[in-house]
Design an enzyme around this catalytic site. Structure first.
Site, PDB file in Angstrom:
ATOM      1  N   ASP A  55       1.000  -0.788   0.392  1.00 49.24           N
ATOM      2  CA  ASP A  55      -0.117  -0.567  -0.199  1.00 49.24           C
ATOM      3  C   ASP A  55       1.355   0.926  -0.107  1.00 49.24           C
ATOM      4  O   ASP A  55       1.945   1.253   1.254  1.00 49.24           O
ATOM      5  CB  ASP A  55      -0.898   0.023   1.112  1.00 49.24           C
ATOM      6  CG  ASP A  55      -2.327   0.424   1.132  1.00 49.24           C
ATOM      7  OD1 ASP A  55      -1.856   2.334   0.556  1.00 49.24           O
ATOM      8  OD2 ASP A  55      -2.862   1.151   0.794  1.00 49.24           O
TER       9      ASP A  55
ATOM     10  N   SER B 236      -7.638   3.751  -0.906  1.00 49.44           N
ATOM     11  CA  SER B 236      -6.968   2.604  -0.969  1.00 49.44           C
ATOM     12  C   SER B 236      -8.810   1.735  -0.865  1.00 49.44           C
ATOM     13  O   SER B 236      -8.728   0.632  -1.592  1.00 49.44           O
ATOM     14  CB  SER B 236      -6.608   2.561   0.662  1.00 49.44           C
ATOM     15  OG  SER B 236      -5.029   2.729   0.350  1.00 49.44           O
TER      16      SER B 236
ATOM     17  N   ASP C 126       2.385   2.936   3.437  1.00 52.52           N
ATOM     18  CA  ASP C 126       1.538   3.856   2.928  1.00 52.52           C
ATOM     19  C   ASP C 126       1.763   5.115   3.953  1.00 52.52           C
ATOM     20  O   ASP C 126       1.059   6.500   4.335  1.00 52.52           O
ATOM     21  CB  ASP C 126       0.138   3.321   2.941  1.00 52.52           C
ATOM     22  CG  ASP C 126      -0.776   5.003   2.377  1.00 52.52           C
ATOM     23  OD1 ASP C 126      -1.189   5.424   1.331  1.00 52.52           O
ATOM     24  OD2 ASP C 126      -1.773   4.680   3.154  1.00 52.52           O
TER      25      ASP C 126
ATOM     26  N   GLU D  81      -1.069  -8.351   1.959  1.00 53.92           N
ATOM     27  CA  GLU D  81      -0.886  -6.278   2.172  1.00 53.92           C
ATOM     28  C   GLU D  81       0.277  -6.465   3.037  1.00 53.92           C
ATOM     29  O   GLU D  81       0.051  -6.547   4.538  1.00 53.92           O
ATOM     30  CB  GLU D  81      -2.169  -6.078   2.587  1.00 53.92           C
ATOM     31  CG  GLU D  81      -1.882  -4.709   1.967  1.00 53.92           C
ATOM     32  CD  GLU D  81      -3.256  -2.877   2.830  1.00 53.92           C
ATOM     33  OE1 GLU D  81      -3.637  -3.901   3.488  1.00 53.92           O
ATOM     34  OE2 GLU D  81      -2.980  -2.210   1.981  1.00 53.92           O
TER      35      GLU D  81
ATOM     36  N   HIS E 127       2.113   8.803   4.503  1.00 55.75           N
ATOM     37  CA  HIS E 127       1.876   9.977   5.230  1.00 55.75           C
ATOM     38  C   HIS E 127       1.778  10.514   6.362  1.00 55.75           C
ATOM     39  O   HIS E 127       2.290  12.001   6.426  1.00 55.75           O
ATOM     40  CB  HIS E 127       0.377   9.317   5.722  1.00 55.75           C
ATOM     41  CG  HIS E 127      -0.800   9.171   4.463  1.00 55.75           C
ATOM     42  ND1 HIS E 127      -1.442   9.972   3.483  1.00 55.75           N
ATOM     43  CD2 HIS E 127      -1.235   7.199   4.253  1.00 55.75           C
ATOM     44  CE1 HIS E 127      -2.307   8.929   3.426  1.00 55.75           C
ATOM     45  NE2 HIS E 127      -2.162   8.386   3.548  1.00 55.75           N
TER      46      HIS E 127
ATOM     47  N   THR F 157      -7.109  -1.943   2.287  1.00 62.62           N
ATOM     48  CA  THR F 157      -6.743  -3.294   0.978  1.00 62.62           C
ATOM     49  C   THR F 157      -7.533  -4.356   1.438  1.00 62.62           C
ATOM     50  O   THR F 157      -8.303  -4.861   0.114  1.00 62.62           O
ATOM     51  CB  THR F 157      -5.654  -2.962   1.252  1.00 62.62           C
ATOM     52  OG1 THR F 157      -5.662  -1.652   0.836  1.00 62.62           O
ATOM     53  CG2 THR F 157      -5.111  -3.542   0.215  1.00 62.62           C
TER      54      THR F 157
ATOM     55  N   ASP G  48      -1.445   0.191  -4.365  1.00 63.32           N
ATOM     56  CA  ASP G  48      -3.170   0.443  -5.092  1.00 63.32           C
ATOM     57  C   ASP G  48      -2.494   1.977  -5.497  1.00 63.32           C
ATOM     58  O   ASP G  48      -3.585   2.124  -6.066  1.00 63.32           O
ATOM     59  CB  ASP G  48      -3.714   0.651  -3.871  1.00 63.32           C
ATOM     60  CG  ASP G  48      -3.275   0.793  -2.578  1.00 63.32           C
ATOM     61  OD1 ASP G  48      -2.014   0.813  -2.591  1.00 63.32           O
ATOM     62  OD2 ASP G  48      -4.119   0.698  -1.218  1.00 63.32           O
ATOM     63  N   HIS G  49      -1.841   2.565  -5.022  1.00 70.31           N
ATOM     64  CA  HIS G  49      -1.264   3.484  -5.278  1.00 70.31           C
ATOM     65  C   HIS G  49       0.204   4.262  -4.960  1.00 70.31           C
ATOM     66  O   HIS G  49       0.462   3.319  -3.893  1.00 70.31           O
ATOM     67  CB  HIS G  49      -2.040   4.616  -5.457  1.00 70.31           C
ATOM     68  CG  HIS G  49      -2.831   5.158  -3.626  1.00 70.31           C
ATOM     69  ND1 HIS G  49      -1.914   4.937  -2.394  1.00 70.31           N
ATOM     70  CD2 HIS G  49      -3.299   4.409  -2.311  1.00 70.31           C
ATOM     71  CE1 HIS G  49      -2.407   4.375  -1.187  1.00 70.31           C
ATOM     72  NE2 HIS G  49      -3.669   4.287  -1.597  1.00 70.31           N
TER      73      HIS G  49
HETATM   74 MG    MG Z   1      -4.170  -0.933   3.052  1.00 73.13          MG
HETATM   75 ZN    ZN Z   2      -3.222   6.340   2.266  1.00 70.06          ZN
END
Ligand code: MG
Ligand code: ZN
Length: 366
Positions: A46, A87, A260, A255, A264, A140, A302-303
């Site tokens: 993620d 997500s 991710d 995952e 952040h 996710t 996912d990004h």
């Molecule tokens: Mg996730």
């Molecule tokens: Zn995020």
């Protein structure tokens, strides 16, 4: 004379150009090329973009498992309503092949339920599992299990684990099952449905087969750097051991959630540690795939998160300097690395929804 030669040469040039263009543009999969995999193990880092991979490779000082995946692609990530996905929509695109609105899980933009790859795999006799370092009810993993209009409906998402499509799940989030605001005891219900429910590394060691629910923390699991136990690699190894008992094959999603969260937080060390962590789990899957010979392993995202930019560093000194222009997600394409049976279908630039289509096509199921 000059004109005549010109007209003689030109058609030849056009023909040769058009032939090579056709073969370059022909993206239809060639069934002659490969064996269909029996099993798919899909890793989602993620928030994991190319910079996160580069930083992890620089700091590791030795080749990562992901570096030996021979097929390379890139996936675009936009959602149905936003250039920059979250997500929920990102996971839903990979799990169902449908782009939806940010925040939605397993539903089209107009809230129709879309069958996901786990449900399709289960209908076709495969064993199924999802693993996450966050709660198993987070966006996710939820995208592979649930159908809800809002990703924050965690207790409602937990109920989807009892609908019969999942054989194994592991991660954090015990409280969404065993300590709920509505006082319903989903842990008891899981046991009634035949799940072995484990909450500690020792209990997990004893599990060999059957339906497994591993809920190791009340909420999200700790960071890798803070001694996450069970590790993502251990969960992956156990999941493969259990799911591979099914002779029709299995689908497993793994995952690494916190790459991710590092984005952040604009936290370079955190991003690198979590990327190295998913690579260790990837190593378990690649070792299984190598011995099994019939397994497709994919690592994607996912990004991207944080817009991580590597603006300095040293390979010899194993260090990077990163800048983080945003504390949100970004729109850049994410890596798609793969190996094993059917992996040659995962090269090139693709929409995130094509990951679903290509996995279903590779498995030869409907
Ligand atoms: Mg996730
Ligand atoms: Zn995020």
């Amino acid at each position: 004379m000059i004109m005549k030669r010109f007209w003689f040469v030109l058609p030849v040039v056009l023909v040769s150009v058009s032939v090579s263009l056709v073969s370059c543009l022909d993206r239809s999969p060639d069934p002659e090329v490969s064996t269909a995999p029996k099993n798919i193990i899909l890793f989602i880092g993620d928030g994991m973009g190319v910079a996160q991979l580069t930083a992890a490779m620089t700091i590791a000082g030795a080749p990562l498992h992901l570096e030996s995946m021979p097929v390379t692609g890139l996936a675009t990530t936009s959602s149905s309503d936003r250039y920059i996905t979250d997500s929920a929509a990102g996971g839903t695109a990979i799990a169902t092949g449908v782009k939806t609105r940010n925040g939605m899980i397993g539903m089209s933009p107009d809230t129709l339920v879309i069958e996901n790859i786990v449900e399709i795999a289960k209908r076709n006799g495969l064993a199924t599992g999802v693993i996450s370092t966050s709660t198993v009810t987070h966006a996710t993993p939820a995208s592979f299990v649930a159908h809800v209009a809002s990703r924050s409906s965690y207790e409602e998402i937990a109920e989807f684990y009892l609908k019969g499509t999942i054989d194994l799940f592991m991660g954090g989030g015990f409280d969404h099952f065993g300590n709920r605001s509505d006082s319903i005891d989903l842990v008891k219900k899981l046991k009634e449905e035949g799940f072995t429910v484990v909450t500690s590394p020792d209990e997990l060691k004893g599990v060999r087969k059957g339906r497994v629910a591993g809920l190791f923390y009340p909420d999200h699991m700790p960071k890798a750097s803070e001694g996450r136990s069970v590790s993502l690699a251990e969960m992956t190894r156990k999941a493969i051991e259990v799911l591979s008992e099914n002779n029709k094959g299995f689908f497993l999603m793994v995952e690494g959630s916190m790459i991710d969260w590092a984005g952040h937080d604009s936290d370079t060390d955190y991003a690198v540690a979590e990327t190295l962590d998913i690579d260790a789990a990837l190593g378990e899957a690649m070792a299984f795939a190598k011995s099994d010979g019939n397994t497709l392993v994919i690592l994607t995202s996912d990004h991207e998160a944080g817009g991580m930019a590597l603006t300095g560093g040293s390979i010899a000194e194993r260090r990077v300097r990163a800048e983080w222009p945003t504390t949100g997600h970004t729109a850049v394409m994410v890596p798609v690395l793969s190996c094993g049976a059917g992996s040659e279908k995962f090269g090139g630039i693709m929409e995130n929804t094509e990951l679903f289509e290509r996995m279903i096509w590779a498995l030869g199921i409907k």
